[in-house]
Structures are given as structure tokens and as C-alpha cells.
Scaffold this motif. Structure first.
Motif, PDB file in Angstrom:
ATOM      1  N   VAL A  18       0.873  -1.168   0.000  1.00 23.04           N
ATOM      2  CA  VAL A  18       0.000   0.000   0.000  1.00 23.04           C
ATOM      3  C   VAL A  18       0.909   1.216   0.000  1.00 23.04           C
TER       4      VAL A  18
ATOM      5  N   GLU B  16      -1.710   6.403   1.179  1.00 21.02           N
ATOM      6  CA  GLU B  16      -3.041   5.793   1.297  1.00 21.02           C
ATOM      7  C   GLU B  16      -3.323   5.476   2.769  1.00 21.02           C
TER       8      GLU B  16
ATOM      9  N   GLU C  81      -6.244   3.054   3.819  1.00 24.70           N
ATOM     10  CA  GLU C  81      -5.949   1.645   3.555  1.00 24.70           C
ATOM     11  C   GLU C  81      -4.955   1.089   4.573  1.00 24.70           C
TER      12      GLU C  81
END
Length: 86
Positions: free
Chosen positions: A19, A23, A26
Motif C-alpha cells: 500500500v 493511502e 488503507e
């Protein structure tokens, strides 16, 4: 180190996550889903985007400065610093 002393040490678990550091939602979701006990955040980009704030909002244990403090420490040359602060 004797074997009986080694058995007292907790195992170190590390997860590489695919990831991107920006982000933050997330990353917080991953930490929550995996039941991670404590996250130490770095480098500056996720800090300045508020990753610590997001973790704390979800009740996750995290070590690192909140967004406002990360902006101040990044300095005026940081691309993540708002224009009003430059």
C-alpha cells in the motif's frame, strides 16, 4: 545467550504491505484487520497526511506526531505543507 533466555523474548513480526504511504485509510484498515498492537510511523509523508490521526480515530495504538506537528517539523520546503504556512 542460553536457550532458556531466548525463549523469553517475544518473536518479532514484520509485515510488508503493498500500500502506498499516502493511502492512509488503507494502511489503517490493514492495521485494524491484522490486529496490529502498535504501529511506528515514518517517514514524513504519511505523518504529514495525518496517518497518526487516522489510526487514533480508529482506536489503534500508534507512535508518531499528529498531522499538525508533522507539518511544523517538515518545514516550509515540504510539498505537503499548506501554502498558508509557507
Amino acid at each position: 545467550v542460553p536457550d532458556d533466555v531466548k525463549s523469553l523474548a517475544p518473536p518479532v513480526l514484520r509485515h510488508r504491505v503493498q500500500v502506498a504511504p499516502e493511502e492512509i485509510h488503507e494502511l489503517a484498515g490493514f492495521a485494524s484487520a491484522m490486529g496490529i498492537d502498535l504501529t511506528v510511523v515514518g517517514p514524513e509523508l504519511p505523518l504529514s497526511l495525518g496517518l497518526v490521526d487516522e489510526f487514533q480515530a480508529r482506536g489503534l495504538r500508534v507512535f508518531g506526531p499528529r498531522r499538525a506537528a508533522a507539518w511544523r517539523s517538515a518545514g516550509p520546503s515540504s510539498a505537503t505543507t499548506p501554502r498558508a504556512c509557507r
